[in-house]
Design a protein around this motif. Structure first.
Motif, PDB file in Angstrom:
ATOM      1  N   ASN A 110       0.851  -1.415  -0.007  1.00 49.92           N
ATOM      2  CA  ASN A 110       0.139   0.053   0.031  1.00 49.92           C
ATOM      3  C   ASN A 110       0.939   1.206   0.041  1.00 49.92           C
ATOM      4  OD1 ASN A 110      -2.809  -0.968   0.233  1.00 49.92           O
ATOM      5  ND2 ASN A 110      -1.889  -2.222   2.066  1.00 49.92           N
ATOM      6  N   VAL A 111       1.888   1.192   0.680  1.00 52.28           N
ATOM      7  CA  VAL A 111       2.671   2.484   0.911  1.00 52.28           C
ATOM      8  C   VAL A 111       3.511   2.625  -0.405  1.00 52.28           C
ATOM      9  CG1 VAL A 111       4.191   3.659   2.367  1.00 52.28           C
ATOM     10  CG2 VAL A 111       2.492   2.367   3.217  1.00 52.28           C
ATOM     11  N   GLY A 112       4.244   1.665  -1.028  1.00 59.01           N
ATOM     12  CA  GLY A 112       4.897   1.563  -1.991  1.00 59.01           C
ATOM     13  C   GLY A 112       6.331   0.941  -1.908  1.00 59.01           C
ATOM     14  N   GLY A 113       7.172   1.308  -2.877  1.00 59.98           N
ATOM     15  CA  GLY A 113       8.343   0.276  -2.798  1.00 59.98           C
ATOM     16  C   GLY A 113       9.400   0.760  -1.910  1.00 59.98           C
ATOM     17  N   ALA A 114      10.239  -0.142  -1.614  1.00 62.67           N
ATOM     18  CA  ALA A 114      11.364  -0.118  -0.894  1.00 62.67           C
ATOM     19  C   ALA A 114      12.322   0.635  -1.212  1.00 62.67           C
ATOM     20  CB  ALA A 114      11.893  -1.478  -0.228  1.00 62.67           C
ATOM     21  N   PRO A 115      13.339   1.552  -0.559  1.00 62.86           N
ATOM     22  CA  PRO A 115      14.372   2.228  -1.141  1.00 62.86           C
ATOM     23  C   PRO A 115      15.409   1.096  -1.360  1.00 62.86           C
ATOM     24  CG  PRO A 115      14.086   2.931   1.160  1.00 62.86           C
ATOM     25  CD  PRO A 115      13.026   2.060   0.758  1.00 62.86           C
ATOM     26  N   MET A 116      16.249   1.085  -2.415  1.00 63.84           N
ATOM     27  CA  MET A 116      17.280   0.198  -2.663  1.00 63.84           C
ATOM     28  C   MET A 116      16.661  -1.564  -2.366  1.00 63.84           C
ATOM     29  SD  MET A 116      20.462   2.146  -0.609  1.00 63.84           S
ATOM     30  CE  MET A 116      21.654   0.533  -0.735  1.00 63.84           C
ATOM     31  N   ALA A 117      15.908  -1.575  -3.155  1.00 64.67           N
ATOM     32  CA  ALA A 117      14.713  -2.902  -2.773  1.00 64.67           C
ATOM     33  C   ALA A 117      15.692  -4.289  -2.735  1.00 64.67           C
ATOM     34  CB  ALA A 117      13.887  -3.085  -4.019  1.00 64.67           C
ATOM     35  N   GLN A 124      18.301  -4.690  -1.387  1.00 64.25           N
ATOM     36  CA  GLN A 124      19.336  -4.845  -0.016  1.00 64.25           C
ATOM     37  C   GLN A 124      18.591  -4.458   1.034  1.00 64.25           C
ATOM     38  OE1 GLN A 124      23.270  -2.954  -0.413  1.00 64.25           O
ATOM     39  NE2 GLN A 124      22.624  -2.729  -2.620  1.00 64.25           N
ATOM     40  N   SER A 125      17.349  -3.908   1.070  1.00 63.68           N
ATOM     41  CA  SER A 125      16.875  -3.146   2.515  1.00 63.68           C
ATOM     42  C   SER A 125      15.816  -4.032   3.031  1.00 63.68           C
ATOM     43  CB  SER A 125      16.440  -1.856   2.034  1.00 63.68           C
ATOM     44  OG  SER A 125      15.277  -1.858   1.224  1.00 63.68           O
ATOM     45  N   GLU A 126      15.398  -3.823   4.005  1.00 69.00           N
ATOM     46  CA  GLU A 126      14.327  -4.735   4.844  1.00 69.00           C
ATOM     47  C   GLU A 126      13.625  -3.758   5.940  1.00 69.00           C
ATOM     48  OE1 GLU A 126      17.745  -7.416   6.226  1.00 69.00           O
ATOM     49  OE2 GLU A 126      17.262  -6.640   8.383  1.00 69.00           O
ATOM     50  N   LEU A 127      12.230  -4.104   5.873  1.00 68.90           N
ATOM     51  CA  LEU A 127      11.667  -3.211   6.778  1.00 68.90           C
ATOM     52  C   LEU A 127      11.523  -3.709   8.218  1.00 68.90           C
ATOM     53  CD1 LEU A 127       9.442  -1.070   6.761  1.00 68.90           C
ATOM     54  CD2 LEU A 127       7.763  -2.513   5.902  1.00 68.90           C
ATOM     55  N   ARG A 128      11.798  -2.870   9.326  1.00 68.53           N
ATOM     56  CA  ARG A 128      11.991  -3.561  10.520  1.00 68.53           C
ATOM     57  C   ARG A 128      10.944  -2.675  11.431  1.00 68.53           C
ATOM     58  NH1 ARG A 128      12.924  -8.661   9.956  1.00 68.53           N
ATOM     59  NH2 ARG A 128      14.824  -8.875   8.715  1.00 68.53           N
ATOM     60  N   LEU A 129      10.332  -3.290  12.489  1.00 66.26           N
ATOM     61  CA  LEU A 129       9.643  -2.569  13.708  1.00 66.26           C
ATOM     62  C   LEU A 129      10.787  -2.274  14.506  1.00 66.26           C
ATOM     63  CD1 LEU A 129       7.151  -2.100  15.280  1.00 66.26           C
ATOM     64  CD2 LEU A 129       7.522  -3.987  16.322  1.00 66.26           C
ATOM     65  N   THR A 130      11.059  -0.941  15.036  1.00 65.09           N
ATOM     66  CA  THR A 130      12.016  -0.194  15.622  1.00 65.09           C
ATOM     67  C   THR A 130      11.503   0.201  17.018  1.00 65.09           C
ATOM     68  OG1 THR A 130      11.632   2.111  14.510  1.00 65.09           O
ATOM     69  CG2 THR A 130      13.679   0.404  13.632  1.00 65.09           C
ATOM     70  N   GLY A 131      10.092   0.577  16.859  1.00 61.14           N
ATOM     71  CA  GLY A 131       9.407   0.920  18.127  1.00 61.14           C
ATOM     72  C   GLY A 131       7.760   1.154  18.085  1.00 61.14           C
ATOM     73  N   ALA A 183      11.555   1.131  10.060  1.00 60.78           N
ATOM     74  CA  ALA A 183      12.464   1.745   9.444  1.00 60.78           C
ATOM     75  C   ALA A 183      13.067   0.754   8.202  1.00 60.78           C
ATOM     76  CB  ALA A 183      13.611   1.673  10.325  1.00 60.78           C
ATOM     77  N   TRP A 184      13.406   1.382   6.972  1.00 63.42           N
ATOM     78  CA  TRP A 184      13.962   0.645   6.034  1.00 63.42           C
ATOM     79  C   TRP A 184      15.443   0.629   6.237  1.00 63.42           C
ATOM     80  CZ3 TRP A 184      11.412  -2.650   2.564  1.00 63.42           C
ATOM     81  CH2 TRP A 184      10.102  -2.045   2.383  1.00 63.42           C
ATOM     82  N   ILE A 185      15.987  -0.509   6.597  1.00 61.64           N
ATOM     83  CA  ILE A 185      17.308  -0.478   6.785  1.00 61.64           C
ATOM     84  C   ILE A 185      18.191  -1.383   5.971  1.00 61.64           C
ATOM     85  CG2 ILE A 185      16.930  -0.178   9.152  1.00 61.64           C
ATOM     86  CD1 ILE A 185      18.286  -3.189   9.270  1.00 61.64           C
ATOM     87  N   VAL A 186      19.308  -1.175   5.673  1.00 62.96           N
ATOM     88  CA  VAL A 186      20.305  -2.460   4.737  1.00 62.96           C
ATOM     89  C   VAL A 186      20.739  -3.071   5.769  1.00 62.96           C
ATOM     90  CG1 VAL A 186      22.288  -2.307   3.423  1.00 62.96           C
ATOM     91  CG2 VAL A 186      20.891  -0.234   3.302  1.00 62.96           C
ATOM     92  N   GLY A 187      20.386  -4.383   5.712  1.00 60.81           N
ATOM     93  CA  GLY A 187      20.491  -5.427   6.566  1.00 60.81           C
ATOM     94  C   GLY A 187      22.183  -5.387   7.062  1.00 60.81           C
ATOM     95  N   ASN A 188      22.975  -5.578   6.155  1.00 61.18           N
ATOM     96  CA  ASN A 188      24.468  -6.013   6.299  1.00 61.18           C
ATOM     97  C   ASN A 188      25.234  -4.639   7.182  1.00 61.18           C
ATOM     98  OD1 ASN A 188      24.860  -4.904   4.066  1.00 61.18           O
ATOM     99  ND2 ASN A 188      25.527  -6.862   3.088  1.00 61.18           N
ATOM    100  N   THR A 189      24.866  -3.446   6.876  1.00 65.65           N
ATOM    101  CA  THR A 189      25.408  -2.140   7.292  1.00 65.65           C
ATOM    102  C   THR A 189      24.538  -1.594   8.401  1.00 65.65           C
ATOM    103  OG1 THR A 189      24.338  -0.797   5.614  1.00 65.65           O
ATOM    104  CG2 THR A 189      26.496  -1.903   4.963  1.00 65.65           C
ATOM    105  N   GLU A 190      23.343  -1.973   8.513  1.00 66.19           N
ATOM    106  CA  GLU A 190      22.268  -1.216   9.433  1.00 66.19           C
ATOM    107  C   GLU A 190      22.397   0.309   9.118  1.00 66.19           C
ATOM    108  OE1 GLU A 190      23.721  -2.242  13.402  1.00 66.19           O
ATOM    109  OE2 GLU A 190      23.123  -4.539  13.209  1.00 66.19           O
ATOM    110  N   GLN A 191      22.472   0.565   7.895  1.00 68.13           N
ATOM    111  CA  GLN A 191      22.162   1.980   7.703  1.00 68.13           C
ATOM    112  C   GLN A 191      20.664   2.313   7.539  1.00 68.13           C
ATOM    113  OE1 GLN A 191      23.326   2.869   3.699  1.00 68.13           O
ATOM    114  NE2 GLN A 191      22.734   5.115   3.771  1.00 68.13           N
ATOM    115  N   VAL A 192      20.094   3.125   8.155  1.00 67.91           N
ATOM    116  CA  VAL A 192      18.678   3.515   8.119  1.00 67.91           C
ATOM    117  C   VAL A 192      18.510   4.212   6.829  1.00 67.91           C
ATOM    118  CG1 VAL A 192      16.789   4.447   9.295  1.00 67.91           C
ATOM    119  CG2 VAL A 192      18.416   3.314  10.622  1.00 67.91           C
ATOM    120  N   LEU A 193      17.834   3.934   6.103  1.00 66.76           N
ATOM    121  CA  LEU A 193      17.306   4.440   4.627  1.00 66.76           C
ATOM    122  C   LEU A 193      16.025   5.636   4.728  1.00 66.76           C
ATOM    123  CD1 LEU A 193      17.924   1.634   2.346  1.00 66.76           C
ATOM    124  CD2 LEU A 193      19.296   3.450   2.596  1.00 66.76           C
ATOM    125  N   ALA A 194      15.164   4.894   5.483  1.00 66.74           N
ATOM    126  CA  ALA A 194      13.955   5.556   5.857  1.00 66.74           C
ATOM    127  C   ALA A 194      13.163   5.387   6.799  1.00 66.74           C
ATOM    128  CB  ALA A 194      12.996   5.670   4.519  1.00 66.74           C
TER     129      ALA A 194
END
Ligand SMILES: [Zn+2]
Length: 238
Positions: A150-157, A159-166, A175-186
């Motif tokens: 519904n919301v649309g695509g993942a940034p850097m689809a 490599q990124s993963e959608l995670r509950l952060t709080g 947050a959309w994060i890059v799994g192996n670097t833990e960089q938060v994309l959005a």
């Protein structure tokens, strides 16, 4: 019991060898401080002694919290492409520790545990946050499917993963994060009632729920990673 092994971590920036304590198992019932460190992101995070670069140690441990009914095998994000094999190994390990191949006393404890397999620190943290907010982790994955659709695509689809952060009573933070670097994309917030709607709409979600329920790797990455690239593209663009 919480177990740490001495290991060497090589700094990616300056090449210095750092002596570290690598977690092999965490018992959260006895070590609430380790659970808190996982939640605040400081667990197995250190700095290079020579140049100060942040070092995040790779995950390979079992996490046990009998009070909250959690047994989690945690693997490094790099292993994600091999999740099928890792899931079989996780099942074998669980069966020996608390499942059908365990001593009777352990099997009784196992009746109150949900065995899980996760890849990376954000994925572990997500399971802990879900338990903290009394969220069913399967419904949570269904909610993520709904968000992606519904919301649309993942940034850097790829490599990124959608995670509950709080979250709180009204909102769930993702947050959309890059799994192996833990960089938060959005980041994005979702109304908690979207989660409730999935629980209420049990019939519509029954087939997808059944897919996730039968396994230890309860994560939408089951269908998004590994083989089946055309499907991956379709889901992420949907
Ligand atoms: Zn360094």
């Amino acid at each position: 019991m919480s177990v740490f092994n001495q290991a060497t971590a090589i700094c990616g920036k300056c090449g210095a060898e750092n002596v570290v304590k690598l977690a092999a198992s965490v018992n959260a019932d006895r070590r609430a401080d380790l659970r808190a460190a996982i939640l605040d992101g400081s667990f197995q995070a250190t700095k290079c002694e020579k140049c100060g670069t942040a070092l995040r140690l790779p995950a390979h441990l079992t996490y046990l919290d009998i009070g909250r009914g959690q047994w989690i095998l945690v693997e490094t994000s790099e292993l994600l492409p091999h999740w099928q094999e890792a899931e079989q190994e996780a099942q074998t390990a669980y069966d020996l520790a608390f499942g059908p191949d365990a001593p009777e006393e352990a099997r009784e404890i196992g009746e109150g545990l949900k065995p899980r397999l996760v890849f990376g620190w954000f994925a572990l943290r997500e399971k802990l946050i879900a338990a903290e907010f009394s969220l069913d982790d399967i419904t949570l994955e269904l909610l993520k499917m709904s968000i992606i659709a519904n919301v649309g695509g993942a940034p850097m689809a790829d490599q990124s993963e959608l995670r509950l952060t709080g979250g709180d009573a009204e909102q769930l933070h993702f947050a959309w994060i890059v799994g192996n670097t833990e960089q938060v994309l959005a980041t994005l917030d979702v109304a908690r009632e979207e989660y409730d709607a999935i629980e209420d709409d049990a019939e519509d979600w029954a087939a997808l729920r059944a897919d996730l329920t039968a396994h230890l790797f309860v994560d939408i990455q089951r269908s998004l990673s590994g083989k089946g690239t055309p499907r991956e593209a379709a889901v992420l663009e949907g």
